[in-house]
Design a protein around this motif. Structure first.
Motif, short mmCIF file in Angstrom:
data_model
loop_
_atom_site.label_atom_id
_atom_site.label_comp_id
_atom_site.label_asym_id
_atom_site.label_seq_id
_atom_site.Cartn_x
_atom_site.Cartn_y
_atom_site.Cartn_z
N ILE A 115 0.92 -1.26 -0.05
CA ILE A 115 0.10 -0.03 0.02
C ILE A 115 0.96 1.13 0.11
CG2 ILE A 115 -1.81 1.28 1.21
CD1 ILE A 115 -2.55 -1.66 0.25
N VAL A 116 0.79 2.02 -1.05
CA VAL A 116 1.67 3.21 -1.07
C VAL A 116 0.68 4.57 -1.10
CG1 VAL A 116 3.25 4.55 -2.76
CG2 VAL A 116 3.21 2.22 -2.61
N PHE A 117 0.89 5.41 -0.39
CA PHE A 117 0.26 6.62 0.03
C PHE A 117 1.16 7.81 0.06
CE2 PHE A 117 0.40 4.37 3.93
CZ PHE A 117 0.39 5.24 4.99
N THR A 118 0.43 8.95 0.16
CA THR A 118 1.28 10.16 0.28
C THR A 118 1.00 10.79 1.70
OG1 THR A 118 1.37 10.87 -2.02
CG2 THR A 118 1.67 12.62 -0.46
N VAL A 119 1.61 11.25 2.55
CA VAL A 119 1.49 11.80 3.93
C VAL A 119 1.10 13.32 3.75
CG1 VAL A 119 2.15 12.09 6.18
CG2 VAL A 119 2.70 9.97 4.97
N ALA A 120 -0.06 13.78 3.92
CA ALA A 120 -0.46 15.10 3.61
C ALA A 120 0.12 15.89 4.92
CB ALA A 120 -1.72 15.19 3.99
N PRO A 121 0.39 17.08 4.79
CA PRO A 121 1.08 18.17 5.81
C PRO A 121 0.36 18.35 6.91
CG PRO A 121 1.47 18.82 3.47
CD PRO A 121 0.47 17.71 3.44
N ALA A 122 -0.92 18.51 6.86
CA ALA A 122 -1.81 18.80 8.06
C ALA A 122 -2.25 17.38 8.73
CB ALA A 122 -3.20 19.24 7.55
N GLN A 123 -2.03 16.27 8.37
CA GLN A 123 -2.27 15.09 9.17
C GLN A 123 -1.36 14.75 10.25
OE1 GLN A 123 -5.96 14.53 7.74
NE2 GLN A 123 -4.84 12.98 9.23
N GLN A 124 -1.88 14.54 11.59
CA GLN A 124 -1.12 14.01 12.58
C GLN A 124 -0.99 12.50 12.81
OE1 GLN A 124 -2.77 15.97 16.13
NE2 GLN A 124 -1.64 17.72 16.01
N HIS A 125 -1.83 11.91 12.01
CA HIS A 125 -1.83 10.42 12.14
C HIS A 125 -2.60 10.00 10.97
CE1 HIS A 125 -1.14 6.69 14.25
NE2 HIS A 125 -2.39 6.40 14.00
N TYR A 126 -2.09 8.70 10.45
CA TYR A 126 -2.74 7.94 9.55
C TYR A 126 -3.03 6.46 10.15
CZ TYR A 126 -2.59 11.02 5.72
OH TYR A 126 -2.68 12.27 4.82
N HIS A 127 -4.23 6.11 9.91
CA HIS A 127 -4.42 4.69 10.41
C HIS A 127 -4.92 3.85 9.20
CE1 HIS A 127 -5.35 1.20 12.83
NE2 HIS A 127 -6.76 1.16 12.30
N VAL A 128 -4.35 2.95 8.70
CA VAL A 128 -4.36 2.21 7.40
C VAL A 128 -4.80 0.63 7.60
CG1 VAL A 128 -3.58 1.79 5.11
CG2 VAL A 128 -2.94 3.81 6.17
N PRO A 129 -6.22 0.37 7.66
CA PRO A 129 -6.63 -0.97 8.18
C PRO A 129 -6.51 -1.88 6.54
CG PRO A 129 -7.99 0.55 8.71
CD PRO A 129 -7.22 1.17 8.06
#
Length: 112
Positions: free
Chosen positions: A83-97
């Motif tokens: 799974i490849v994704f871009t981390v947005a500048p305003a996000q403090q956390h990503y949860h990827v189920p």
């Protein structure tokens, strides 16, 4: 910095997938640089991956072959899920189920 967590559910069993190896890597000019590795706990969760910088392109690589090797003698159709994704500048956390079954998978951006 942005935190990354994941959760793997084996939808064919209706249970968390325990012991799935997971790798977090950063995309660089030279290719993928591994930032950290872990494995899902008894609840199918990984909470100890390193944080990444905003704007990064990252990859979660799930060794689903290891999970299915413990369950069957048949080789898995998907030995790994990337799974490849871009981390947005305003996000403090990503949860990827990751919702996993022997012949398919689904992934989404969760809320934690």
């Amino acid at each position: 910095m942005t935190g990354i967590s994941t959760h793997v559910l084996d939808t064919s069993l209706g249970r968390p997938a325990e012991g799935v190896p997971v790798e977090l890597a950063l995309h660089t000019e030279g290719g993928w640089q591994v930032l950290g590795t872990s494995a899902t706990d008894s609840d199918g969760r990984v909470k100890d991956l390193p944080a990444v910088e905003a704007g990064s392109v990252v990859r979660l690589l799930f060794d689903t072959g290891a999970h299915y090797a413990r369950k069957s003698t048949e080789p898995p159709f998907f030995p790994e899920v990337s799974i490849v994704f871009t981390v947005a500048p305003a996000q403090q956390h990503y949860h990827v189920p990751l919702l996993l079954n022997p012949f398919g998978y689904s992934v989404y951006r969760g809320s934690q």
